[in-house]
Write a protein that holds these residues in place. Structure first.
Motif: not given
Length: 467
Positions: A161-180, A205-210
Motif C-alpha cells: 500500500i502506497v500512501v500519498h497524503m498530508t500529515s493531518s490526513l495521513g496521521s488519521k489514516l494510520f491511527f485507524l489502520a492500526k485499529e483495523a 502516538e501517531i508514529i507508534g501506529s506506523m
C-alpha cells in the motif's frame, strides 16, 4: 535605512501560507530568520519587504487558485520544492527491488494528492507494476468512512500500500489502520515525502501506529551552516511549539534566492501595473502586478548556491534533488536504511563513487523491520477474502489415496484435497507473485453409475463446466 544611514530600495513580496499546517507554520518562522541572516551577511542596496497572508484568507485563497501549480502551465511559477516525478522514480525502484508486482494507492483528494498519481503510474508501468486499486481519500472523511475504505483494502489480495497524503490526513489514516489490524505481518506500507518529512512533529502516538512503515524523503546533507541554524532555532522561541522540517529549509533557501535575484534586477521601473478583475470585481479587489516580475523570474532560475537544504539549483523552473533517504519506522523512531539516487539507484551509503551499474536490488539496503515486528520480507499479497476462485477438477479414484484423495469436511461441507500430486500443485501456485484462491471440484473416475473418464473430465474443464 540601514545601520550606516543608507536608504534601501524596498521590494514588496506577497507570501501565502497555510498558517494552520505544520508546513506553513515552520515556513512562517523560517522566512524572517532568512531575511535577518541574509541582510546581515549581504549589505545590498535592496531589501525584501514580505507581506504574509494565510491561505484561509478570502483574497489570498482566490489569488492562489488563479496560479496554476505547474512550471509548464505558467512560466512564472517556480517550484523551490521537489518535482513529484523524482520521488515517483524512487518509490517505483523500491517496489521493483523487493519484487512486488501489485500495489494499492491511497491518496488525498486534493491537487497535492492527485498530482503525484500520473508520475507514479508512468514509473510503475516501466517496471511492470500493476495498480490493483486506488482510493481517493477526502480530508472531510469521518473515521467511520475511512475504516470502511480500509476494510475494502483488507478484502483484497494486494498487501503493498502506497500512501500519498498530508500529515493531518495521513496521521488519521494510520491511527485507524492500526485499529483495523492492518499494521501487521504481511502488509507493506510505503509513504511519500509529504509524510516522511513530517514524522517527528506528528508525535509519538501517531508514529507508534506506523511500526514497520517504509518512507522516502529528500536527503539533507549535513553542514556547519545547517548545524548553526539548528542551534539558533533551538535558542529561539520556536523550540517549544514548532519543530523544524525540510519545508522550513526550502522556505529559508527560497528567500535567499529571491533576495539575490532582486539585487541583480535594475530598479529604474520597479513600480507596479494595475490589473482589475472585471468578472469578479465585487469579490476580488484590483490586482497589482510587478513591472519587474519577469526580470526577477529570469534571475532566480539561474541562481546556484549552497543552501540549508543542500545545492539550490533549478532545472526547468523546479528544484532538483540529488538523493532520497529511505527510512523505516521502528520503535517510534525513524531509521535510515539506505538511499536512492538517479546515478546509482539503491545504495546503503552515499558518497561512494558512481557504480558502473544501476542497482535494483533490495540487498543493497539495510534490513528493515516490517509491520508485525518481523524481519522476513513480505510477499506482497494474500488470498483475498472475496473474489473469484480458480475451479480445478480433481479426479477421484479409489486406491491411490497417497497420491490424491478427496474428503468432505463434516462441519463446513467443503471438499478437502490431500496427497502428493495436490501438494506439488500448491507449491507451484505459491511461486506465482499473486494469490490464487482455489475451489476444488471432485470428478469420480470409474465404471460406476455417475462416474466418468479422464477424457470426460478434461472435456468438462474445457467447457468451464456448470456444476
Amino acid at each position: 535605512m540601514d545601520e550606516f544611514g543608507e536608504t534601501k530600495k524596498k521590494v514588496d513580496v506577497g507570501v501565502i501560507l497555510d498558517l494552520n499546517s505544520l508546513v506553513g507554520s515552520v515556513a512562517n518562522a523560517c522566512i524572517p530568520m532568512a531575511i535577518s541572516d541574509f541582510y546581515a551577511a549581504h549589505p545590498f542596496r535592496t531589501r525584501l519587504s514580505l507581506h504574509v497572508r494565510s491561505s484561509d484568507d478570502v483574497l489570498a485563497a482566490a489569488l492562489q487558485q488563479r496560479v496554476p501549480h505547474s512550471t509548464t502551465q505558467n512560466p512564472f511559477f517556480v517550484r523551490t520544492a521537489l518535482d513529484d516525478s523524482s520521488q515517483a522514480k524512487a518509490i517505483a525502484a523500491i517496489i521493483h527491488a523487493y519484487e512486488w508486482h501489485e500495489v494499492v494507492l491511497l491518496y488525498e483528494n486534493t491537487e497535492y494528492g492527485s498530482g503525484l498519481i500520473p508520475y507514479l503510474s508512468d514509473e510503475f508501468q516501466r517496471f511492470d507494476i500493476r495498480v490493483s486499486s486506488r482510493f481517493s481519500v477526502s480530508t472531510n472523511y469521518s473515521n467511520l468512512t475511512i475504516l470502511k475504505m480500509l476494510n475494502n483494502v483488507m478484502a483484497m489480495q494486494t498487501r503493498v500500500i502506497v500512501v500519498h497524503m498530508t500529515s493531518s490526513l495521513g496521521s488519521k489514516l494510520f491511527f485507524l489502520a492500526k485499529e483495523a489490524t492492518m499494521i501487521s505481518e504481511g502488509y507493506v506500507w510505503i509513504i511519500t515525502d509529504g509524510l516522511s518529512s513530517l514524522l517527528d512533529p506528528m508525535g509519538a502516538e501517531i508514529i507508534g501506529s506506523m511500526q514497520g512503515v517504509l518512507g522516502i524523503r529528500p536527503y539533507i546533507p549535513q553542514s556547519k551552516r545547517l548545524e548553526k541554524f539548528k542551534k539558533k532555532w533551538k535558542r529561539g522561541i520556536h523550540s517549544s511549539s514548532t519543530k523544524l522540517n525540510i519545508y522550513g529549509y526550502w522556505a529559508y533557501d527560497t528567500v535567499w534566492a529571491l533576495a539575490k535575484s532582486v539585487e541583480m534586477v535594475p530598479h529604474k521601473s520597479s513600480g507596479v501595473t494595475r490589473r482589475s478583475n472585471r468578472r469578479n470585481a465585487s469579490q476580488i479587489p484590483e490586482i497589482r502586478v510587478s513591472a519587474i516580475g519577469r526580470s526577477i523570474r529570469n534571475e532566480i532560475v539561474k541562481k546556484k548556491f549552497k543552501g540549508l537544504s543542500g545545492d539550490f539549483s533549478l532545472v526547468r523552473g523546479q528544484l532538483q534533488s540529488s538523493a532520497f533517504e529511505i527510512i523505516n519506522v521502528v520503535d517510534k523512531m525513524e531509521k535510515v536504511i539506505g538511499y536512492w539516487t538517479v546515478e546509482n539507484g539503491l545504495t546503503a551509503e552515499l558518497g561512494k563513487p558512481v557504480k558502473a551499474t544501476y542497482s535494483t536490488s533490495y540487498h543493497e539496503l539495510k534490513p528493515p523491520i516490517w509491520p508485525g515486528n518481523t524481519k522476513a520480507k513480505p510477499r506482497g499479497w494474500t488470498i483475498p477474502v472475496v473474489g473469484k476462485k480458480l475451479r480445478i477438477g480433481v479426479p477421484v479414484k479409489p486406491g491411490f489415496d497417497a497420491y490424491l484423495k478427496v474428503n468432505r469436511d463434516p462441519y463446513t461441507d467443503e471438499f478437502i484435497v490431500t496427497g502428493f500430486s495436490y501438494d506439488v500443485f500448491k507449491e507451484a501456485l505459491a511461486l506465482l507473485p499473486f494469490a490464487v484462491p482455489l475451489e476444488p471440484i471432485p470428478f469420480p473416475i470409474g465404471n460406476d453409475t455417475g462416474s466418468g473418464t479422464y477424457n470426460e473430465l478434461l472435456y468438462d474443464v474445457k467447457l468451464q463446466w456448470e456444476i
